[in-house]
Scaffold this active site. Sequence first.
Site, PDB file in Angstrom:
ATOM      1  N   GLY A  28       0.818  -1.208   0.000  1.00  0.00           N
ATOM      2  CA  GLY A  28       0.000   0.000   0.000  1.00  0.00           C
ATOM      3  C   GLY A  28       0.849   1.253   0.000  1.00  0.00           C
ATOM      4  N   ASN A  29       0.250   2.340  -0.422  1.00  0.00           N
ATOM      5  CA  ASN A  29       0.934   3.633  -0.426  1.00  0.00           C
ATOM      6  C   ASN A  29      -0.078   4.757  -0.466  1.00  0.00           C
ATOM      7  OD1 ASN A  29       0.597   3.374  -3.532  1.00  0.00           O
ATOM      8  ND2 ASN A  29       2.033   1.749  -2.992  1.00  0.00           N
ATOM      9  N   GLY A  48       9.102   0.410   0.334  1.00  0.00           N
ATOM     10  CA  GLY A  48       9.716  -0.610   1.177  1.00  0.00           C
ATOM     11  C   GLY A  48       9.987  -0.250   2.629  1.00  0.00           C
ATOM     12  N   SER A  75       7.399   5.254  -3.473  1.00  0.00           N
ATOM     13  CA  SER A  75       6.641   4.031  -3.659  1.00  0.00           C
ATOM     14  C   SER A  75       6.736   3.552  -5.108  1.00  0.00           C
ATOM     15  CB  SER A  75       5.169   4.331  -3.335  1.00  0.00           C
ATOM     16  OG  SER A  75       4.353   3.404  -4.000  1.00  0.00           O
ATOM     17  N   SER A  76       6.814   2.238  -5.267  1.00  0.00           N
ATOM     18  CA  SER A  76       6.907   1.690  -6.629  1.00  0.00           C
ATOM     19  C   SER A  76       5.679   2.063  -7.460  1.00  0.00           C
ATOM     20  CB  SER A  76       7.061   0.173  -6.567  1.00  0.00           C
ATOM     21  OG  SER A  76       5.959  -0.386  -5.878  1.00  0.00           O
ATOM     22  N   GLU A  77       4.588   2.419  -6.795  1.00  0.00           N
ATOM     23  CA  GLU A  77       3.367   2.776  -7.538  1.00  0.00           C
ATOM     24  C   GLU A  77       3.226   4.284  -7.742  1.00  0.00           C
ATOM     25  OE1 GLU A  77       1.936   0.668  -9.110  1.00  0.00           O
ATOM     26  OE2 GLU A  77       1.853  -1.228  -8.016  1.00  0.00           O
ATOM     27  N   HIS A  96      -3.716   3.645  -1.931  1.00  0.00           N
ATOM     28  CA  HIS A  96      -3.664   2.322  -2.556  1.00  0.00           C
ATOM     29  C   HIS A  96      -3.340   1.306  -1.467  1.00  0.00           C
ATOM     30  CE1 HIS A  96      -2.570  -1.179  -4.721  1.00  0.00           C
ATOM     31  NE2 HIS A  96      -1.290  -1.057  -4.466  1.00  0.00           N
ATOM     32  N   HIS A  98      -3.834  -3.216  -0.151  1.00  0.00           N
ATOM     33  CA  HIS A  98      -4.168  -4.614  -0.454  1.00  0.00           C
ATOM     34  C   HIS A  98      -5.008  -5.209   0.679  1.00  0.00           C
ATOM     35  CE1 HIS A  98       0.024  -5.029  -2.703  1.00  0.00           C
ATOM     36  NE2 HIS A  98      -0.696  -4.016  -3.153  1.00  0.00           N
ATOM     37  N   TYR A 117     -26.631  -0.614  -1.437  1.00  0.00           N
ATOM     38  CA  TYR A 117     -26.675   0.761  -1.948  1.00  0.00           C
ATOM     39  C   TYR A 117     -25.400   1.556  -1.699  1.00  0.00           C
ATOM     40  CZ  TYR A 117     -27.445   2.703   2.732  1.00  0.00           C
ATOM     41  OH  TYR A 117     -27.283   3.095   4.028  1.00  0.00           O
ATOM     42  N   HIS A 160      -4.754  -7.659  -7.383  1.00  0.00           N
ATOM     43  CA  HIS A 160      -3.808  -6.764  -6.719  1.00  0.00           C
ATOM     44  C   HIS A 160      -4.399  -6.113  -5.464  1.00  0.00           C
ATOM     45  CE1 HIS A 160      -0.484  -3.497  -7.403  1.00  0.00           C
ATOM     46  NE2 HIS A 160      -0.798  -3.619  -6.127  1.00  0.00           N
ATOM     47  N   TYR A 213     -25.720  14.777   1.337  1.00  0.00           N
ATOM     48  CA  TYR A 213     -24.624  14.784   2.317  1.00  0.00           C
ATOM     49  C   TYR A 213     -23.483  15.654   1.831  1.00  0.00           C
ATOM     50  CZ  TYR A 213     -26.645  11.138   5.166  1.00  0.00           C
ATOM     51  OH  TYR A 213     -27.445  10.434   6.003  1.00  0.00           O
TER      52      TYR A 213
END
Length: 379
Positions: A28-29, A48, A75-77, A96, A98, A117, A160, A213
Amino acid sequence: MNEEARRETLIAGCRWFAESAFSPGTSGNLSVRVPGGSAGAFLVTPAGVPWEAITAEGLVMVDGAAGPPPDTTPSSEWRLHAAIYHNRPDVGAVVHAHPRAATAVSCLRRPIPAFHYMVAQAGGAEIPCAPYATFGTQSLAESVAGALGTTYRACLMANHGLVAVGADLNGALGLARAVEALADQYLAALAAGDPILLDEAEIGRVLKQFAVYADHPAPATPLTMTEGSAREPGARPPGPLAVEAPGGSLWDDPPPNPEHEPPLVLLAHGSREPAWKDPLLDVAEQLGRQRGRAVRVAFLQFDRPDLPTLAAELRREGIDRIDLIPVFYAAGRHLNDDVPALVAQLEAEGTSVEVLDAPGELEEFGDVLLTLLGRIAAG
Ligand SMILES: [Zn+2]
């Protein structure tokens, strides 16, 4: 928000990831957009580094056009974050992760349909699933940006995990948690049978309701992040953020004679970080105006007034009776343990205290604020 505050916001998000076990290991990032810089600049978590070890200085500033500076390890992403900011001027933060259930559904390579919903929170009649591409690649970045398009605020990523976006990190994080909760419910429904899907007309009505809302936006500071205090091993991670205000009798009926009601005191854990404290003060004030009732906030740690100080202030104003609501979040258990002793102290000092139960779901700061806002919005 200045750069320091932006970095602190991201670090608060990292702490939440470290404590909640929402995304396993270092997966995650997170990122937040940096306005005013070069087009599409953003701050992103490093590659990492365990969530708990990420520091404000370790966050990486990435230029959307030029990419990260050569001597950094974002981050790699980071490409995925860059592609989303490039496509979506409305997005101020990207999460992001997992998480277990959303990742499981992503491995079926199917969207989460309108089985409930609340899927409309992601902006449409389903939560789409972006086609598979190798992690860290431009192809994956394009796949995810394409799945989000111009309207979706969250999507699954095939085999992923998930991505959620928001105007700020709080919004993105709340939505990521909501998507995970929906994925979990969807898997349970699939295991039990064939979920009946809501039709387009019904989802249209739901989207319209959600827009109501949106007309009552939450304060622009984090609502969902815990303060970073230690979570008991095995303790329940923070629950999914709901758009709905949780039920509870406390706010339902205006007091019959508000002027003679003792002030309502919200007792919160406290924080050195104004970004977490100010929204509560703000909402307490709104709530007081709305309900015609005095609402005050006291803190257990770090902040003044703490509860005995506030009670002493009130006694000086001739008020010797309060209704107390302990507002729980990450450190709720400890706060809960402290309440009887505090009440005894206040009673000994001459303030009588009625401890009210907060509505059951109010177990963390963010839920409290959303509940109060929901009640205010509902009038
Ligand atoms: Zn990933």
